[in-house]
Write a protein that holds these residues in place. Structure first.
Motif, PDB file in Angstrom:
ATOM      1  N   PHE A   9       0.722  -1.287   0.127  1.00 38.73           N
ATOM      2  CA  PHE A   9      -0.079  -0.060  -0.058  1.00 38.73           C
ATOM      3  C   PHE A   9       0.886   1.256   0.180  1.00 38.73           C
ATOM      4  CE2 PHE A   9      -2.297   3.298   2.259  1.00 38.73           C
ATOM      5  CZ  PHE A   9      -3.465   3.344   1.518  1.00 38.73           C
ATOM      6  N   ILE A  10       0.769   2.148  -0.822  1.00 42.04           N
ATOM      7  CA  ILE A  10       1.594   3.208  -0.847  1.00 42.04           C
ATOM      8  C   ILE A  10       0.435   4.535  -1.154  1.00 42.04           C
ATOM      9  CG2 ILE A  10       3.243   4.575  -2.228  1.00 42.04           C
ATOM     10  CD1 ILE A  10       4.137   2.104  -3.420  1.00 42.04           C
ATOM     11  N   GLU A  11       1.017   5.467  -0.179  1.00 43.29           N
ATOM     12  CA  GLU A  11       0.003   6.763  -0.099  1.00 43.29           C
ATOM     13  C   GLU A  11       0.426   7.647  -1.279  1.00 43.29           C
ATOM     14  OE1 GLU A  11      -0.016   9.435   3.373  1.00 43.29           O
ATOM     15  OE2 GLU A  11      -0.049   7.520   4.494  1.00 43.29           O
ATOM     16  N   ARG A  13       2.185  10.303  -1.944  1.00 41.88           N
ATOM     17  CA  ARG A  13       3.111  11.079  -1.607  1.00 41.88           C
ATOM     18  C   ARG A  13       4.628  10.903  -1.972  1.00 41.88           C
ATOM     19  NH1 ARG A  13       4.744  10.477   3.843  1.00 41.88           N
ATOM     20  NH2 ARG A  13       3.521   8.715   4.454  1.00 41.88           N
ATOM     21  N   ARG A  16       7.519   7.872  -1.898  1.00 39.96           N
ATOM     22  CA  ARG A  16       7.056   6.663  -1.232  1.00 39.96           C
ATOM     23  C   ARG A  16       7.487   5.379  -2.122  1.00 39.96           C
ATOM     24  NH1 ARG A  16       7.580   6.315   3.466  1.00 39.96           N
ATOM     25  NH2 ARG A  16       6.010   4.921   4.109  1.00 39.96           N
ATOM     26  N   PHE A  64       5.581  -0.319   6.073  1.00 39.20           N
ATOM     27  CA  PHE A  64       4.820  -0.413   5.060  1.00 39.20           C
ATOM     28  C   PHE A  64       3.567  -1.277   5.445  1.00 39.20           C
ATOM     29  CE2 PHE A  64       8.223   2.019   2.733  1.00 39.20           C
ATOM     30  CZ  PHE A  64       7.524   2.660   2.100  1.00 39.20           C
TER      31      PHE A  64
ATOM     32  N   VAL B 374      -4.261   2.157   7.075  1.00 40.88           N
ATOM     33  CA  VAL B 374      -4.418   0.891   6.459  1.00 40.88           C
ATOM     34  C   VAL B 374      -3.557  -0.329   7.375  1.00 40.88           C
ATOM     35  CG1 VAL B 374      -4.061  -0.356   4.599  1.00 40.88           C
ATOM     36  CG2 VAL B 374      -4.830   1.805   4.325  1.00 40.88           C
ATOM     37  N   PHE B 379      -5.802  -5.088   4.744  1.00 42.14           N
ATOM     38  CA  PHE B 379      -5.175  -4.756   3.335  1.00 42.14           C
ATOM     39  C   PHE B 379      -5.482  -5.710   2.355  1.00 42.14           C
ATOM     40  CE2 PHE B 379      -1.032  -4.652   0.811  1.00 42.14           C
ATOM     41  CZ  PHE B 379      -1.691  -3.581   0.151  1.00 42.14           C
ATOM     42  N   SER B 380      -5.712  -5.552   1.019  1.00 40.93           N
ATOM     43  CA  SER B 380      -6.003  -6.151  -0.010  1.00 40.93           C
ATOM     44  C   SER B 380      -5.167  -5.878  -1.067  1.00 40.93           C
ATOM     45  CB  SER B 380      -7.426  -6.158  -0.255  1.00 40.93           C
ATOM     46  OG  SER B 380      -7.692  -6.912  -1.517  1.00 40.93           O
ATOM     47  N   LEU B 386     -10.234  -1.958  -1.449  1.00 46.41           N
ATOM     48  CA  LEU B 386      -9.816  -0.917  -0.639  1.00 46.41           C
ATOM     49  C   LEU B 386     -10.716   0.098  -0.856  1.00 46.41           C
ATOM     50  CD1 LEU B 386      -5.841  -0.975  -1.461  1.00 46.41           C
ATOM     51  CD2 LEU B 386      -7.009  -1.759   0.754  1.00 46.41           C
ATOM     52  N   LYS B 408      -9.867   8.900   3.650  1.00 36.19           N
ATOM     53  CA  LYS B 408      -8.436   8.863   3.016  1.00 36.19           C
ATOM     54  C   LYS B 408      -7.848   7.907   3.874  1.00 36.19           C
ATOM     55  CE  LYS B 408      -4.553  11.231   1.204  1.00 36.19           C
ATOM     56  NZ  LYS B 408      -3.830  12.484   1.276  1.00 36.19           N
ATOM     57  N   LEU B 409      -7.376   6.623   3.350  1.00 36.36           N
ATOM     58  CA  LEU B 409      -6.439   5.588   3.784  1.00 36.36           C
ATOM     59  C   LEU B 409      -5.129   6.099   3.390  1.00 36.36           C
ATOM     60  CD1 LEU B 409      -7.947   2.273   1.946  1.00 36.36           C
ATOM     61  CD2 LEU B 409      -8.771   3.329   4.099  1.00 36.36           C
ATOM     62  N   VAL B 410      -4.497   5.770   4.743  1.00 33.58           N
ATOM     63  CA  VAL B 410      -3.165   6.169   4.805  1.00 33.58           C
ATOM     64  C   VAL B 410      -2.146   5.103   5.285  1.00 33.58           C
ATOM     65  CG1 VAL B 410      -3.615   8.715   5.263  1.00 33.58           C
ATOM     66  CG2 VAL B 410      -3.198   7.368   7.284  1.00 33.58           C
ATOM     67  N   GLU B 411      -0.815   5.235   5.125  1.00 31.46           N
ATOM     68  CA  GLU B 411      -0.095   4.069   5.505  1.00 31.46           C
ATOM     69  C   GLU B 411       0.189   4.011   7.063  1.00 31.46           C
ATOM     70  OE1 GLU B 411       3.685   5.131   3.628  1.00 31.46           O
ATOM     71  OE2 GLU B 411       2.815   4.920   1.619  1.00 31.46           O
ATOM     72  N   PRO B 412       0.434   2.877   7.563  1.00 30.11           N
ATOM     73  CA  PRO B 412       0.519   2.657   9.030  1.00 30.11           C
ATOM     74  C   PRO B 412       1.438   3.606   9.540  1.00 30.11           C
ATOM     75  CG  PRO B 412       1.393   0.791   7.886  1.00 30.11           C
ATOM     76  CD  PRO B 412       0.783   1.681   6.788  1.00 30.11           C
TER      77      PRO B 412
END
Lengths: 139, 432
Positions: A9-11, A13, A16, A64, B374, B379-380, B386, B408-412
């Motif tokens: 998963f990548i925002e 930004r 990244r 990540f 997320v 996570f998928s 998503l 808005k989904l953001v990184e952990p």
């Protein structure tokens, strides 16, 4: 029979994606193929790499969200209509294709990665048509 | 013009005397009719006879929003339900509404207070007033409506939602005043500007409230529309709009303190602060019958002044609000607590409990973005999943707070972790 795909998963930004690639480089993991799906807020990076488990752990350690999931990879010859023939078999069996992207094996063929709703069934259908699946050992 | 000169211009001594008389009666009433207050006073060892005037106010217990929630829906009502002619409700911290009730006389007093506010804004029976607050459970629409009718003005009950119709009627009816939230009025002003209609309206005043706004925003509204804009304050627990309002001198909001006795306290020590110092505003409803409250903590931060105003009124004035002593946000007039969002997310159980609320104002309308981390659990590798998750979170939060949100989904680990009180809100509206 299945390949392990590494999804990250990548925002949306700056930098990244580069940080993901940097992590894999640090761990000496080779990216064999990748596909980046983008939405307005985030991106989803899907990769076939030389060592999925190691890649996943390294990415998690860098903060990540990453996961491994099975996908099918099929060998195709460089001929017009090959992909259509293959997909029509999957369609006839009533299996929905979720996504697909090209797999660069470095060989002379044109392999492709396929994710379907029912992978087992898709693999069975494809094997009946005589196509060859790419195994993890070949990569 | 002054609507009720006898009350609004009485000497401080007379006011204190009136307040004392009303407080004694109020305490007697709640002690005998509301179990909650009787118990609270018994715990403090206070009896109605101990309260001889407003100098004894400090002996009385405080009331908070959670007290209203805990006694949901009608637990603090002081009269039999046969005497309640209307209820309103606002959102509470955990999704449960805060319910308030009014007797016929409460509605009359409310209309009186709103009429005072409209008179302060220079309005009277010759005016045509568009009420563009929401009508319904929210106190804004009906509260302003009854007050404007009491004033004798011609009332146009627009409610919210159809800006084109509103601007058309503003022109065609030659409306002279509007009551709505300040952000909505700016939106209306921009619609008029875009249509080249600014010079075609006859508006002279706006009475704005229900959300925080700045002096700069007030001036911006005045310049754009060539009108006078007034700041009206209220909260449903105390009554609704019309607890206080500023006058043409804009030097604080006059509190209708013959009905609502104000105090300003230090939110930590709960002791009163000196006149002119900032603290939390507390109200005791001196004349309320349906839902009388003792020392209700509004959580709004302000300061108070008892100097006579240039307009002639002797009523106490509170300064423009300087924020809140809790984390409540007011977004498009809706009260939002970050804890409501948290509870909704936790209940859903599919996301990490880390979230951030980003409040902004785009084209003069408030927006709320909820950022959610997320995590691995949900996570998928599929965009559709998503996106469905995003929609589901947005739906759950909307159900909880009553406002449309963008998720808005953001990184952990990208949402700041805090050792002390977590920062859950970034408010980019710059309202203070």
């Amino acid at each position: 029979m299945f390949l392990k795909q590494l999804s990250v998963f990548i925002e949306n930004r700056e930098g990244r994606l580069e940080q993901v690639l940097d992590t894999l480089k640090e761990e000496n993991i080779n990216i064999i193929s990748l596909s980046l799906a983008d939405t307005s807020d985030f991106g989803l990076l899907r990769m076939i790499v030389s060592d999925g488990e190691k890649g996943k752990e390294a990415l998690k350690a860098r903060g990540f969200t990453a996961m491994l999931n099975p996908v099918l990879a099929v060998k195709l010859s460089h001929q017009v209509g090959q992909l259509q023939v293959l997909l029509s078999e999957i369609c006839k069996a009533g299996i929905n294709i979720e996504y697909t992207y090209a797999l660069a094996t470095g060989n002379d063929d044109a392999s492709i990665v396929i994710k379907t709703a029912d992978l087992e069934k898709a693999a069975e259908v494809l094997q009946k048509t005589g196509v060859e699946l790419v195994s993890a050992e070949e990569l | 013009m002054i609507w009720n000169e006898a009350k609004e211009c009485m000497s401080r001594d007379e006011m204190r005397h009136l307040q004392s008389k009303r407080l004694v009666k109020l305490v007697d009433r709640v002690y005998h009719n509301v179990e909650f207050y009787r118990k609270k006073m018994q715990v403090l060892g206070v009896e109605p006879g101990d309260i001889k005037g407003i100098e004894d106010l400090h002996k009385l217990p405080f009331t908070t929003k959670s007290d209203l929630r805990d006694t949901y829906p009608f637990g603090l009502f002081a009269v039999p339900k046969t005497q309640i002619v209307r209820v309103h409700a606002s959102s509470g911290t955990t999704g449960k509404a805060t319910v308030v009730g009014y007797t016929r006389r409460d509605i009359e007093i409310w209309s009186e207070c709103v009429a005072r506010a409209f008179t302060q804004a220079g309005l009277g029976r010759d005016d045509i007033i568009q009420i563009a607050y929401g009508y319904g459970l929210f106190t804004g629409g009906l509260g302003a409506h009854y007050g404007a009718e009491n004033l004798g003005a011609t009332v146009v009950p627009m409610s919210t939602g159809n800006t084109k119709k509103l601007t058309t009627m503003m022109k065609d009816f030659e409306a002279t005043a509007i009551a709505c939230t300040p952000s909505y009025l700016l939106h209306i002003a921009e619609t008029l500007e875009a249509d080249g209609d600014i010079d075609k309206i006859k508006l002279k005043a706006a009475i704005c409230g229900a959300e925080p706004w700045t002096e700069q925003m007030r001036k911006q509204i005045e310049e754009k529309l060539h009108i006078n804009a007034f700041d009206i304050y209220g909260l449903s627990e105390i009554m609704g709009p019309g607890v206080a309002c500023d006058c043409i001198y804009h030097k604080g909001l006059h509190v209708y303190e013959d009905h609502f006795l104000p105090e300003v306290i230090d939110p930590e020590t709960l002791e009163p602060v000196a006149e002119g110092e900032t603290g939390e505003l507390v109200f005791t409803t001196l004349t309320k019958e349906g839902l009388p409250l003792l020392r209700y903590r509004t959580r709004d931060l302000t300061s108070i002044s008892y100097d006579k105003c240039e307009c002639g009124r002797t009523l106490a004035r509170i300064s423009r609000f300087k924020g809140r002593s809790d984390d409540m946000l007011i977004i498009r007039g809706v009260n939002v607590f970050p804890s409501q969002v948290e509870a909704a997310l936790l209940e859903m159980g599919e996301t990490a409990p880390h979230y951030m609320l980003i409040v902004d104002r785009v084209n003069n309308l408030d927006t709320l973005e909820v950022q959610v981390e997320v995590d691995e659990k949900f996570f998928s590798d599929k965009i559709s999943e998503l996106e469905n998750l995003t929609k589901k979170i947005a739906h759950v939060i909307q159900q909880a707070i009553g406002l449309a949100v963008k998720v808005k989904l953001v990184e952990p680990n990208t949402i700041q972790r805090s050792m002390g009180k977590a920062v859950r809100v970034i408010d980019n509206r710059k309202l203070v």
